[in-house]
Write a protein that holds these residues in place. Structure first.
Motif, short mmCIF file in Angstrom:
data_model
loop_
_atom_site.label_atom_id
_atom_site.label_comp_id
_atom_site.label_asym_id
_atom_site.label_seq_id
_atom_site.Cartn_x
_atom_site.Cartn_y
_atom_site.Cartn_z
N LYS A 277 0.72 -1.10 -0.14
CA LYS A 277 -0.01 0.03 -0.02
C LYS A 277 0.97 1.28 -0.21
O LYS A 277 0.50 2.29 -0.54
N TYR A 278 2.04 1.08 0.58
CA TYR A 278 2.96 2.44 0.81
C TYR A 278 4.21 1.95 0.14
O TYR A 278 5.21 1.56 0.64
N SER A 279 4.15 2.40 -1.26
CA SER A 279 5.28 2.08 -2.26
C SER A 279 5.94 3.21 -2.33
O SER A 279 5.53 4.04 -2.50
N ASP B 144 11.06 1.54 0.28
CA ASP B 144 9.54 0.88 0.96
C ASP B 144 10.08 -0.45 1.48
O ASP B 144 11.20 -0.91 1.73
#
Length: 422
Positions: free
Chosen positions: A162-164, A168
């Motif tokens: 989701k948080y790329s 990351d």
């Protein structure tokens, strides 16, 4: 020569079954072989439990749950399993490992061995062998890659997270693995040619020592039974064209290709004007009946089959086993079906072509082509010499994947490593 095999679970999933079968095959050849696992769901006298005692067991269980929750929290809703190696344990002081001549790793995710824990095994000064049952060891966290090539670089910008971004979680995990592997002299076993090629392309392990040795199975259990007799024992229709397939329970297992299976059966029925009443699909696996998709033919759900002899009977009862996997290393189901003399219809992907030869013991369909998968079903239904295919299927396993052959290949590798280590 004493070998210690390490796996997260015993008999659960493809890796669990594969390492248990290898352990048994090695013992049959006179090797002192021990399988130790991080978590046992039920007591097994043939397996050493590394989480003995109430507190140790539930500590391990908590780690497994937390790792899976973390993956769910930080991963997108995509059909790609991802592991965050946050929890684990240092087992470098374990007596079993200290007494072994060779440490053989298998599937060690789900809060068992983090990169740092694997690196600590170097302190034991023993050869370390690692069988790759999926791609996780050389990626930044994913187990199934599809067409992602980030593992060839340093991961980062992960399509699963989701948080790329450049730095990351996948890139940070990649760096942890790079640091850990630099302390080890790993000897990798790739069960399939596809896996071997993937490892050689990876940025983490391209230069590591690698050998291609397939998994094995118990050919005395997985063997052909007379088809009509097998159907009678299972209560299946003796006159229908029976197709068999297996399902997995999670949204993360969509790489098993269920959608393509459904489409292929629909095309087979519609394009060739086949009576749906003459065909039946046998489904096994641990997906409950409520989640089985609607098929245009009768689908008989057999549930979870934990007894190998019962499973072998199911393979023997079927006319064909359908394996529409989109990515698979060396799937046990394909080998099991062939061993029972049942041809396999599958996509040309992963390690499946190592086992299935087109129109010799099955049908290899074009990747992600439901029409070609349907063509394979029709070929077997109408055109193929089925008795000949059945014989070829069994011969393939006996010639290339029997327990004696695979055990000897492992023994040769172990001996060569010990000779170098002296």
């Amino acid at each position: 020569m004493k070998i210690i095999h390490l796996n997260t679970y015993a008999g659960n999933g493809g890796a669990g079954r594969a390492c248990m079968r290898l352990n048994k095959a090695l013992k049959a050849e006179g090797v002192e072989s021990v399988l130790a696992v991080n978590f046992l769901f039920r007591d097994n006298p043939e397996v050493e439990n590394l989480s003995k005692g109430f507190f140790s067991k539930w500590f391990s269980a908590a780690g497994i749950i937390l790792e899976r929750m973390t993956a769910k929290l930080f991963s997108k809703n995509v059909p790609i399993p991802f592991s965050f190696p946050i929890w684990g344990k240092d087992i470098s002081g374990n007596k079993l490992l200290k007494s072994a001549d060779i440490i053989h790793l298998h599937w060690i995710n789900h809060a068992f061995l983090r990169p740092e824990d694997i690196a600590r095994l170097a302190n034991l000064n023993k050869p370390i062998v690692w069988t790759f049952h999926d791609s996780n060891a050389f990626t930044g966290g994913c187990h199934v890659r599809y067409d992602c090539d980030h593992f060839m670089k340093e991961c980062g910008d992960c399509p699963v997270l989701k948080y790329s971004g450049v730095d990351d979680s996948s890139h940070r995990i990649w760096k942890r693995k790079l640091k850990a592997y630099s302390k080890l002299n790993l000897n990798i076993i790739a069960p399939s040619k596809w896996m071997a090629e993937s490892v050689k392309k990876s940025s983490l392990l391209a230069s590591a020592d690698l050998v291609n040795i397939p998994n094995t199975l118990d050919t005395a259990v997985f063997k052909p039974s007379e088809k009509l007799e097998a159907r009678k024992k299972l209560g299946l229709n003796p006159d229908k064209f029976l197709l068999m397939s297996g399902f997995m329970p999670s949204r993360k297992d969509l790489h098993k290709g269920t959608t393509y299976l459904k489409e292929a059966i629909e095309l087979f029925i519609n394009n060739h004007k086949i009576s749906p009443d003459s065909i039946e699909l046998i489904v096994f696996g641990n997906r409950d009946e409520k989640n089985v998709p609607a098929f245009p033919i009768q689908a008989t759900f057999l549930g979870t089959i934990s007894d190998d002899e019962q499973l072998a009977l199911c393979y023997s009862a079927a006319d064909a086993f359908l394996a529409p996997s989109l990515e698979d290393n060396l799937p046990n189901t394909v080998m099991e079906s062939l061993a029972c003399g049942t041809p396999v219809i599958a996509f040309t992907t992963g390690g499946i072509p190592d086992m299935v030869s087109h129109k010799y013991n099955g049908y290899l369909a074009e990747y992600k082509s439901s029409p070609d998968l349907a063509a394979g079903i029709f070929w077997l239904y109408k055109e193929a010499n089925r008795p000949e295919l059945n014989v070829h299927a069994r011969q393939t396993v006996e010639a290339h994947f029997s327990e004696q052959i695979i055990a000897q290949k492992h023994i040769e590798l172990y001996k060569s490593l010990l000779d170098k280590h002296v």
